[in-house]
Design a protein around this motif. Structure first.
Motif, PDB file in Angstrom:
ATOM      1  N   ARG A   1       3.876  -1.722 -11.319  1.00 29.93           N
ATOM      2  CA  ARG A   1       3.370  -0.414 -11.696  1.00 29.93           C
ATOM      3  C   ARG A   1       4.277   0.273 -12.710  1.00 29.93           C
ATOM      4  O   ARG A   1       4.049   1.419 -13.088  1.00 29.93           O
ATOM      5  CB  ARG A   1       3.238   0.474 -10.443  1.00 29.93           C
ATOM      6  CG  ARG A   1       2.105   0.082  -9.515  1.00 29.93           C
ATOM      7  CD  ARG A   1       0.731   0.444 -10.048  1.00 29.93           C
ATOM      8  NE  ARG A   1       0.574   1.862 -10.319  1.00 29.93           N
ATOM      9  CZ  ARG A   1       0.118   2.754  -9.433  1.00 29.93           C
ATOM     10  NH1 ARG A   1      -0.247   2.374  -8.244  1.00 29.93           N
ATOM     11  NH2 ARG A   1       0.004   4.022  -9.764  1.00 29.93           N
TER      12      ARG A   1
ATOM     13  N   THR B   1       2.364   1.747  -3.403  1.00 26.61           N
ATOM     14  CA  THR B   1       1.298   2.211  -4.296  1.00 26.61           C
ATOM     15  C   THR B   1       1.032   3.697  -4.083  1.00 26.61           C
ATOM     16  O   THR B   1       0.916   4.467  -5.035  1.00 26.61           O
ATOM     17  CB  THR B   1       0.010   1.413  -4.010  1.00 26.61           C
ATOM     18  OG1 THR B   1       0.294   0.041  -4.180  1.00 26.61           O
ATOM     19  CG2 THR B   1      -1.102   1.820  -4.942  1.00 26.61           C
ATOM     20  N   SER B   2       0.954   4.073  -2.811  1.00 21.35           N
ATOM     21  CA  SER B   2       0.656   5.462  -2.485  1.00 21.35           C
ATOM     22  C   SER B   2       1.758   6.399  -2.986  1.00 21.35           C
ATOM     23  O   SER B   2       1.478   7.472  -3.524  1.00 21.35           O
ATOM     24  CB  SER B   2       0.466   5.551  -0.975  1.00 21.35           C
ATOM     25  OG  SER B   2       0.476   6.852  -0.535  1.00 21.35           O
ATOM     26  N   LEU B   3       3.016   5.992  -2.835  1.00 15.66           N
ATOM     27  CA  LEU B   3       4.134   6.819  -3.312  1.00 15.66           C
ATOM     28  C   LEU B   3       4.098   6.943  -4.833  1.00 15.66           C
ATOM     29  O   LEU B   3       4.341   8.021  -5.393  1.00 15.66           O
ATOM     30  CB  LEU B   3       5.465   6.209  -2.872  1.00 15.66           C
ATOM     31  CG  LEU B   3       5.760   6.294  -1.378  1.00 15.66           C
ATOM     32  CD1 LEU B   3       6.926   5.391  -1.010  1.00 15.66           C
ATOM     33  CD2 LEU B   3       6.066   7.736  -0.983  1.00 15.66           C
TER      34      LEU B   3
ATOM     35  N   GLU C   1       0.831  -1.205   0.000  1.00 15.39           N
ATOM     36  CA  GLU C   1       0.000   0.000   0.000  1.00 15.39           C
ATOM     37  C   GLU C   1       0.869   1.260   0.000  1.00 15.39           C
ATOM     38  O   GLU C   1       0.567   2.238  -0.678  1.00 15.39           O
ATOM     39  CB  GLU C   1      -0.902   0.010   1.242  1.00 15.39           C
ATOM     40  CG  GLU C   1      -2.148  -0.815   1.102  1.00 15.39           C
ATOM     41  CD  GLU C   1      -3.064  -0.282   0.014  1.00 15.39           C
ATOM     42  OE1 GLU C   1      -3.622   0.791   0.193  1.00 15.39           O
ATOM     43  OE2 GLU C   1      -3.187  -0.936  -1.035  1.00 15.39           O
ATOM     44  N   SER C   2       1.953   1.219   0.778  1.00 18.38           N
ATOM     45  CA  SER C   2       2.837   2.383   0.858  1.00 18.38           C
ATOM     46  C   SER C   2       3.493   2.648  -0.486  1.00 18.38           C
ATOM     47  O   SER C   2       3.554   3.799  -0.946  1.00 18.38           O
ATOM     48  CB  SER C   2       3.908   2.162   1.923  1.00 18.38           C
ATOM     49  OG  SER C   2       3.310   1.901   3.165  1.00 18.38           O
TER      50      SER C   2
ATOM     51  N   ASP D   1       1.456   6.668  -6.718  1.00 23.95           N
ATOM     52  CA  ASP D   1       0.325   7.535  -7.045  1.00 23.95           C
ATOM     53  C   ASP D   1       0.681   9.006  -6.884  1.00 23.95           C
ATOM     54  O   ASP D   1       0.101   9.867  -7.543  1.00 23.95           O
ATOM     55  CB  ASP D   1      -0.879   7.205  -6.142  1.00 23.95           C
ATOM     56  CG  ASP D   1      -1.588   5.942  -6.595  1.00 23.95           C
ATOM     57  OD1 ASP D   1      -1.277   5.462  -7.703  1.00 23.95           O
ATOM     58  OD2 ASP D   1      -2.439   5.438  -5.841  1.00 23.95           O
ATOM     59  N   GLN D   2       1.607   9.304  -5.994  1.00 25.93           N
ATOM     60  CA  GLN D   2       2.020  10.696  -5.791  1.00 25.93           C
ATOM     61  C   GLN D   2       3.102  11.112  -6.776  1.00 25.93           C
ATOM     62  O   GLN D   2       3.646  12.214  -6.682  1.00 25.93           O
ATOM     63  CB  GLN D   2       2.519  10.898  -4.360  1.00 25.93           C
ATOM     64  CG  GLN D   2       1.430  10.807  -3.307  1.00 25.93           C
ATOM     65  CD  GLN D   2       0.414  11.918  -3.418  1.00 25.93           C
ATOM     66  OE1 GLN D   2       0.734  13.041  -3.769  1.00 25.93           O
ATOM     67  NE2 GLN D   2      -0.842  11.603  -3.161  1.00 25.93           N
ATOM     68  N   GLY D   3       3.450  10.248  -7.694  1.00 23.85           N
ATOM     69  CA  GLY D   3       4.356  10.638  -8.764  1.00 23.85           C
ATOM     70  C   GLY D   3       5.793  10.179  -8.627  1.00 23.85           C
ATOM     71  O   GLY D   3       6.634  10.526  -9.451  1.00 23.85           O
ATOM     72  N   ALA D   4       6.087   9.401  -7.583  1.00 24.88           N
ATOM     73  CA  ALA D   4       7.465   8.908  -7.444  1.00 24.88           C
ATOM     74  C   ALA D   4       7.750   7.886  -8.543  1.00 24.88           C
ATOM     75  O   ALA D   4       6.902   7.040  -8.839  1.00 24.88           O
ATOM     76  CB  ALA D   4       7.652   8.256  -6.076  1.00 24.88           C
ATOM     77  N   ASP D   5       8.911   7.972  -9.173  1.00 24.21           N
ATOM     78  CA  ASP D   5       9.229   6.988 -10.206  1.00 24.21           C
ATOM     79  C   ASP D   5      10.416   6.101  -9.841  1.00 24.21           C
ATOM     80  O   ASP D   5      10.823   5.254 -10.634  1.00 24.21           O
ATOM     81  CB  ASP D   5       9.400   7.652 -11.581  1.00 24.21           C
ATOM     82  CG  ASP D   5      10.614   8.566 -11.645  1.00 24.21           C
ATOM     83  OD1 ASP D   5      11.188   8.860 -10.577  1.00 24.21           O
ATOM     84  OD2 ASP D   5      10.972   8.996 -12.759  1.00 24.21           O
TER      85      ASP D   5
END
Lengths: 309, 369
Positions: free
Chosen positions: B240, B213-215, B210-211, B217-221
């Motif tokens: 992802r 995924t959340s990162l 989940e963590s 989703d915030q744009g981290a690549d």
């Protein structure tokens, strides 16, 4: 990944929705399974064992046969057989079902760790997701709406069980056996076989819940895979007052609450993460208190459940 | 054919052996002495993480002549650890016990070490203090130096200029690593930011996923991880379609597309040190530490996605770290609340004990220690 900016606070509802879709499925299956078992008058605390065993068998079968759906089926069957053990043991007079469940919990995880050693490293085929978010240009939305079919199967199973208990003769039989053993005998219902079958059905569901962990999210088999979802799901049944639909609701709530901690830190709310990570448990306590009724105590509890005696 | 060794021959042999020891050839002879090494893990050996990094070193020890290795997995950090150590000593004749989990140290290792003074105890992560049993040694590696090198690659490879870190708990070791990772990436491009999510537990696969995924989703690549078993984080990043940096042991095979590299332990170096000293009956090192130069930590396999330029930068930085030209924690350094934590002109080298109680995240990191 073109010029997509961050969603900011909008990411929170999306994360909660995604969290439900990604993490609620094991809770749904195990709590529905426990619903069936407890409705017949027995508690099976060993479903965490089924979950872990199911996760391992699903991964192993998917790897060996090359098909994740064979893995799901294998997990269900192994769960069914494993719970048959509980059903039969508890049919011996004066055997305590709570204690038997705990010993099966430990046996199940132990067996899974023992037999699962060779399957930690290989990569097994994973269950395909349904891309319901393909309409969106936002990768976040697309990722959140990548839904595993088991999630829908779980929801369907909840409604099917609801109908089963309310509208069918077999459902009535299970409920009667669970509510009053003497009454069930007077009606000529086979008490012991019904309980064994109900326990096996519960084990089947819990095994499938386990297959989701290893074949979908977080995916892949390892010994630390389950973080107690099986135990929590059993608690959710009490929380849901033995109703399949409420068990579904409780599982969804739990999935959403579990996503709060990581999502808030992702947005940039960096403090209090221990508290946010405990959100599902806090929520459980609050709902338990709110939903308790002093005037109508335990009206929904199956009469034969040991915790009610 | 039957040439039995009689008492006289034996005495002669023993005498020769004794003399040889005196003559200084003892080390070579001692290196052949059969020895049993007992190793305790708190988790599964195949966790693609911390325990596996130790198991890899154990496998390397096993290949040495005269060394017998016995292992026990999933030993809880309770009195069960004492029972396990005593079993290894009494039943298997272990002369060297390697306790790999932090919680084994106090009181379990200390207690058993006092009881068996002729057995050597090597503990990973503990800090030996005078007054503790003399037969206890502690070892650890400056993993943040390797994390710094991962940060160099991440800084070169990131397009979104946002890096994500999934971390377990804000312990000093993790904070040093996160800071080193961020400092390296920001040395490549000061516009880079690093977002940290603490899961609060050493292992929790669902929350780790989940963590990550959340990162993402915030744009981290690029997603790096500081958890006991990075498998889930690396796999989630791969699914992802973003890049990842590993930790502990190699996760390269889990993410053939996006794996950059990993900060890995090379425990065989301290293991061998304790083994040789135990066999040669030499005094132990009570506080054995090392970084890149001592080969205690290393950079794992470099992923196919890494560009030649980034790879060259990594090699260059590695050389500078080893030579001491680059010091990771050197002033002026601000934390992420704007306070100056290391004034200009001050440098904290790898082995500086001033870094032990570190409790701040550096400028450019979003998160709270």
């Amino acid at each position: 990944m073109t010029s997509v900016d961050t969603l900011g606070w909008l990411a929170l509802p999306l994360a909660l929705l995604g969290g439900v879709i990604r993490t609620a499925t094991p809770f749904i299956f195990v709590s529905l399974g426990e619903c069936i078992t407890e409705r017949s008058g027995r508690i099976n605390l060993g479903l965490e064992g089924n979950l872990v065993l199911g996760a391992m068998c699903a991964y192993a079968a998917s790897y060996l046969f090359g098909s994740p759906w064979i893995g799901v089926l294998a997990a269900g069957l192994v769960g069914l057989l494993f719970s048959a053990l509980h059903g039969v043991i508890c049919s011996v007079r004066r055997v305590n079902d709570t204690a038997a469940g705990i010993s099966l919990l430990i046996l199940g995880t132990g067996l899974a760790f023992f037999a699962g050693k060779p399957f930690i490293e290989p990569q097994a085929p994973q269950l395909p997701n349904i891309p319901l978010g393909s309409w969106s240009t936002l990768p976040q939305v697309r990722a959140a709406l990548d839904v595993n079919p088991l999630f829908f199967l779980g929801i369907a199973a909840a409604f099917a069980l609801h109908v089963f208990f309310k509208r069918t003769g077999l459902g009535l039989m299970v409920r009667t056996v669970g509510d009053t053993e003497d009454g069930a005998r007077a009606l000529g219902f086979p008490v012991i076989p019904t309980r064994i079958l109900a326990t096996m059905a519960g084990g089947f569901m819990a095994g499938i819940g386990g297959s989701f962990l290893s074949l979908s999210y977080p995916g892949s088999w390892s010994e630390g895979l389950s973080s107690g979802q099986g135990i929590m799901a059993v608690a959710l049944v009490i929380f849901a007052r033995w109703s399949p639909l409420r068990a579904l609701g409780a599982s969804i709530l739990f999935g959403a609450a579990g996503a709060i901690g990581p999502a808030l830190q992702g947005i940039g709310v960096t403090g209090y993460y221990y508290l946010f990570n405990a959100a599902p448990y806090l929520l459980t306590l609050v709902v338990l208190i709110v939903s308790s009724s002093p005037t109508r105590p335990s009206a929904d509890v199956p009469g034969e459940l040991k915790l009610n005696r | 054919m039957t040439h039995r060794i009689d008492r006289r021959d034996l005495l002669a042999l023993l005498g020769a052996a004794g003399t040889a020891t005196w003559l200084g050839a003892g080390r070579a002879l001692a290196a052949e002495t059969p020895i049993t090494v007992g190793i305790l893990y708190s988790g599964s050996k195949q966790d693609y993480g911390y325990n596996q990094s130790h198991a890899n070193a154990a496998a390397a020890l096993r290949k040495l002549p005269g060394v017998k290795v016995i292992e026990e997995e999933r030993v809880p950090e309770t009195i069960a650890a004492q029972r396990s150590m005593e079993g290894m000593i009494n039943q298997d004749g272990a002369k060297l016990i390697i306790a790999t989990s932090f919680g084994y140290f106090d009181p379990h290792v200390l207690k058993i070490a006092a009881k068996y003074p002729d057995v050597t105890f090597a503990h990973c992560g503990g800090i030996w203090k005078p007054g503790m049993p003399e037969n206890v040694g502690t070892f650890y590696g400056y993993i943040f130096s390797a994390q710094y090198l991962s940060g160099i690659l991440a800084g070169h490879m990131s397009k979104s200029k946002k890096l994500g870190v999934v971390a377990a708990k804000p312990t000093p070791n993790l904070i040093r690593s996160i800071n080193a990772f961020a400092l390296a990436a920001r040395s490549v491009d000061p516009g880079i930011t690093v977002q940290v999510i603490f899961t609060g537990e050493w292992t929790n696969p669902v929350r780790e996923a989940e963590s990550a995924t959340s990162l993402i989703d915030q744009g981290a690549d690029v997603i790096a991880c500081h958890v006991d078993s990075p498998k889930v984080v690396v796999e989630t990043a791969e699914k992802r379609g973003v890049m990842s940096c590993g930790y502990h042991s190699s996760q390269a095979e889990l993410a053939p597309k996006g794996y950059l590299t990993g900060a890995e332990w090379n425990w065989v170096v301290p293991y061998t040190d304790f083994l040789d000293r135990t066999r040669a009956r030499q005094p132990l090192e009570h506080y054995l530490r090392g970084g890149l130069a001592a080969d205690f930590v290393k950079t794992g396999p470099i992923g196919a996605v890494v560009t030649p330029a980034a790879r060259a930068a990594l090699e260059q930085t590695r050389a500078k770290l080893i030579s001491g030209e680059t010091v990771i924690f050197s002033g002026p350094l601000k934390d992420n609340k704007g306070n100056v934590v290391i004034p200009a002109g001050t440098v904290h080298k790898e082995n500086d004990r001033a870094l032990d109680p570190i409790n701040y995240l550096v400028d450019g990191v979003t998160g709270q220690a």
